[in-house]
Design an enzyme around this catalytic site. Structure first.
Site, PDB file in Angstrom:
ATOM      1  N   PHE A 205     -27.581  59.146  14.536  1.00 37.67           N
ATOM      2  CA  PHE A 205     -27.720  58.710  15.912  1.00 37.67           C
ATOM      3  C   PHE A 205     -28.219  57.272  15.996  1.00 37.67           C
ATOM      4  CE2 PHE A 205     -27.919  63.295  16.541  1.00 37.67           C
ATOM      5  CZ  PHE A 205     -27.295  63.488  17.765  1.00 37.67           C
ATOM      6  N   ASP A 206     -27.569  56.494  16.832  1.00 37.04           N
ATOM      7  CA  ASP A 206     -28.142  55.219  17.265  1.00 37.04           C
ATOM      8  C   ASP A 206     -29.349  55.551  18.141  1.00 37.04           C
ATOM      9  OD1 ASP A 206     -28.275  52.397  17.922  1.00 37.04           O
ATOM     10  OD2 ASP A 206     -27.382  52.931  19.844  1.00 37.04           O
TER      11      ASP A 206
END
Length: 211
Positions: free
Chosen positions: A6-7
């Site tokens: 995940f960013d």
């Protein structure tokens, strides 16, 4: 089960307010006034150095601009932030089903850990990988390389992010990316960069990750 990278900014949390406030402070130091506040949204996600250059900060002054930015961001700006609705429930569901969850962000790693711990989200991630303060690890591709060194290069993974930088950085390691439309990047840019799908809701994101 699949590993999910995940960013952070624009994907897990809505960090725009704090980032834009700190960017405005740094730009004003150089006499750069921003008439259109929405234009500051481009500071959310990409490496700071690249964005300050685009706004006219001289290359030799970029390091100082980043220091001015951080002088407000570290004590104040990073908490002008909030998790997106439904993200906690999504992480809980994925974790309970056995997915391995990681963070890969171009935000400095120590700051990212602080933010995720503040919102009680850090517990969902096996590793939180971020940029280094010395700029040696500043791009999404370099951050993912750093993460893969710790997890194994044969990781069966998918990236989740809100900008073309996420798509391009993950693609350099053979990792596909699911874009999310609730962040600060353009859906068209992510599609053009090669995103395998775009999620407009948390339910759509879950379906794209697990299908």
């Amino acid at each position: 089960m699949k590993a999910v990278l995940f960013d952070l900014d624009g994907t897990l949390t809505d960090s725009g307010e704090g980032i834009m406030n700190c960017a405005r402070l740094a730009l004003s130091h150089y006499g750069i006034e921003v008439a259109d506040e929405s234009s500051l949204q481009v500071f959310v996600g990409p490496p700071l150095a690249e964005t300050f250059l685009k706004f006219g900060v001289p290359a030799e002054e970029v390091d100082q601009a980043i220091e001015i930015y951080r002088s407000r961001y570290i004590p104040i700006g990073k908490y002008e932030n909030k998790p997106y609705p439904g993200i906690r429930e999504l992480l809980e569901k994925l974790k309970a089903e056995g997915h391995r969850l990681y963070v890969a962000t171009s935000k400095p790693e120590t700051t990212s850990v602080d933010i995720l711990e503040h919102f009680d989200l850090a517990k969902y991630f096996d590793i939180i990988a971020g940029a280094s303060f010395d700029h040696a690890r500043h791009s999404k591709a370099l951050v993912i390389a750093y993460l893969l060194e710790q997890t194994g290069k044969d990781l069966d993974a998918v990236m989740v992010g809100d900008t073309a930088f996420d798509v391009i950085g993950a693609k350099s390691h053979g990792i596909p990316t699911i874009g999310v439309s609730w962040g600060y990047g353009k859906v068209s840019d992510m599609e053009e960069a090669g995103a395998i799908g775009i999620a407009h809701t948390m339910d759509e994101l879950y379906d794209l990750i697990t299908k």
